[in-house]
Design an enzyme around this catalytic site. Structure first.
Site, PDB file in Angstrom:
ATOM      1  N   HIS A  12      22.148 104.172  -6.083  1.00  0.00           N
ATOM      2  CA  HIS A  12      21.170 103.003  -5.679  1.00  0.00           C
ATOM      3  C   HIS A  12      20.260 103.520  -4.445  1.00  0.00           C
ATOM      4  O   HIS A  12      20.572 104.292  -3.684  1.00  0.00           O
ATOM      5  CB  HIS A  12      22.573 102.091  -4.694  1.00  0.00           C
ATOM      6  CG  HIS A  12      21.818 100.990  -4.086  1.00  0.00           C
ATOM      7  ND1 HIS A  12      22.190 100.882  -2.850  1.00  0.00           N
ATOM      8  CD2 HIS A  12      20.866 100.049  -4.516  1.00  0.00           C
ATOM      9  CE1 HIS A  12      21.332  99.603  -2.194  1.00  0.00           C
ATOM     10  NE2 HIS A  12      20.523  99.446  -3.305  1.00  0.00           N
ATOM     11  N   HIS A  31      12.229 102.115   1.072  1.00  0.00           N
ATOM     12  CA  HIS A  31      13.297 101.354   1.455  1.00  0.00           C
ATOM     13  C   HIS A  31      13.286 101.097   3.088  1.00  0.00           C
ATOM     14  O   HIS A  31      14.015 101.835   3.762  1.00  0.00           O
ATOM     15  CB  HIS A  31      14.546 102.050   1.103  1.00  0.00           C
ATOM     16  CG  HIS A  31      15.807 101.059   1.161  1.00  0.00           C
ATOM     17  ND1 HIS A  31      16.869 101.664   1.503  1.00  0.00           N
ATOM     18  CD2 HIS A  31      15.886  99.822   0.973  1.00  0.00           C
ATOM     19  CE1 HIS A  31      17.757 100.529   1.519  1.00  0.00           C
ATOM     20  NE2 HIS A  31      17.188  99.639   0.987  1.00  0.00           N
TER      21      HIS A  31
END
Length: 301
Positions: free
Chosen positions: A18, A93
């Site tokens: 992920h 991110h």
């Protein structure tokens, strides 16, 4: 595996990570366009960025290390840097990661050394990108992998045999309409990855079960996201501990037990993603489950 090379990729079980690229994020870069305005304002305080890093990093291993550890599916979020001249694209991110080009080259080097290995690259979030940025990125993908790219096909045609014969090693999923113009970009709807969005491990496992039951209707690849997502409250209560110490360590053993009880195959788990994949022995578990499938496929003696 050679005698079972007719097995479909959608029946095999692959291990994924992920936010695969988040092993390195740049505390000195501006906060990414994937974040809310309030966070961008707060992040002018240097401590805030240090805290963000603790919650943005979901992996410890580089692409090369992940590949060597058995990861074959990569969850990728990308962005331009607003204000930067040119069309360079970075992983993102919360904070910016490395250039996408550097990551693609690292993956390609591994594939050159392992010609029978195949990877899934899922470009599923794009930030601050217009069509020119997309053209730049798509050309980078083509430059990195060339003839290794597998053009879009019916999912059930994609078997070990098919990939090996054509010398294809890369499936690119591209969640943006421009995919229609390039035969080597698979649309995002060929790889649904339903997201539980919970901090509760029991709710997560229930969600994974439910979405698996619905899977066989669609004839696609399928990602089971075995991840817990921190709420604002979670982060506020555990500011300096970060994602790994707050949510991941405690719950990974239960998630792994769920994985051990799964079966690959038409209604089974196909791709499973997790945070900090190296903390428990996901890779060995996944390989053992595929061995079950291959045993079933053996002709009776």
């Amino acid at each position: 595996w050679s005698q079972s090379s007719n097995i479909k990729y959608s029946y095999l079980l692959f291990l994924g990570s992920h936010d695969s690229f988040s092993y390195w994020v740049d505390e000195k870069s501006p906060v990414g366009p994937d974040q809310a305005t309030a966070i961008k304002r707060l992040a002018r305080i240097s401590l805030v960025k240090k805290i963000m890093k603790k919650w943005s990093v979901t992996q410890n291993l580089t692409f090369k290390e992940q590949l060597e550890g058995g990861i074959r599916y990569f969850d990728l979020r990308v962005s331009s840097k607003p204000g930067e001249i040119g069309h360079e694209i970075y992983f993102i991110h919360g904070l910016f990661g490395i250039k996408v080009w550097d990551g693609l080259k690292e993956i390609n080097t591994f594939l050159e050394q392992h010609p029978k290995e195949v990877v899934f690259l899922d470009f599923n979030h794009f930030y601050a990108m217009d069509d020119n940025h997309h053209d730049f990125l798509i050309n980078r993908i083509r430059s990195a992998f060339g003839s290794k790219l597998c053009c879009i096909e019916f999912v059930e045609y994609v078997t070990l045999q098919y990939m090996w014969e054509k010398k294809h090693q890369v499936l690119i999923f591209y969640h943006y309409p421009l995919h229609q113009e390039y035969p080597f970009l698979w649309p995002g709807n060929k790889i649904p990855a339903p997201w539980a969005n919970t901090t509760n491990v029991h709710k997560l496992l229930q969600f994974l079960e439910t979405t698996l039951e619905e899977r066989s209707r669609y004839g696609t690849f399928h990602v089971s996201q075995a991840i817990l997502t921190p709420r604002v409250k979670t982060i506020a209560q555990h500011l300096t501990r970060g994602l790994k110490n707050t949510l991941v360590h405690k719950n990974l053993p239960m998630i792994l037990n769920w994985v051990k009880a799964q079966k690959p195959g038409v209604k089974g788990v196909n791709i499973i993603t997790s945070d900090f994949v190296e903390l428990v022995d996901f890779a060995a578990t996944v390989i053992a489950l595929n061995d079950l499938l291959l045993e079933e496929d053996e002709p009776a003696a």
